[in-house]
Write a protein that holds these residues in place. Structure first.
Motif: not given
Length: 134
Positions: A86-101
């Motif tokens: 339904i959702i697929g892979e969530e690459d955008e979330e990982e990029e947001e987390i890396i950006h915040k770190l």
């Protein structure tokens, strides 16, 4: 009592031997002297989270009848498959987390080590949960 302590130490050492290689790579970096505290605290926090998650899982497993446990575990891959479809892979979330770190700067290594410990220790849950349960 001694038997339990030796047994727990053996389980911890046998499941955490793979961390040794990760820590060797992290300590081999040039900035080891200034960042070793972050590596140590990240390692301890990640291990603590894994043990805590195991204890919480054991607490909830105690409420289930023993005959249901294996059957209920079958829902995990079904849920993951439906979620992926339904959702697929969530690459955008990982990029947001890396950006915040990256924005936090000096704590980046601490969180990286913590996440590495949790990611490489996910298989340890399959050892810790039955160990704490029985």
């Amino acid at each position: 009592m001694i038997r339990t302590i030796v047994s727990a130490a053996g389980v911890f050492v046998s499941t955490s031997i793979d961390y040794l290689f990760i820590l060797i790579i992290l300590f081999a970096q040039k900035n080891y002297g200034t960042q070793k505290g972050q590596i140590y605290t990240g390692q301890f926090l990640g291990t603590g989270i894994l043990v805590g998650a195991s204890l919480v899982a054991v607490y909830f497993v105690n409420f289930l009848p023993e005959q249901w446990m294996i059957g209920l575990l079958g829902f995990i891959p079904i849920y993951l498959g439906i979620r992926f479809a339904i959702i697929g892979e969530e690459d955008e979330e990982e990029e947001e987390i890396i950006h915040k770190l990256e924005e936090r700067g000096s704590n980046r290594l601490f969180w990286t080590v913590t996440l590495l410990t949790i990611a490489s220790g996910g298989d340890n849950l399959s050892i810790y949960i039955p160990y704490f349960f029985f």
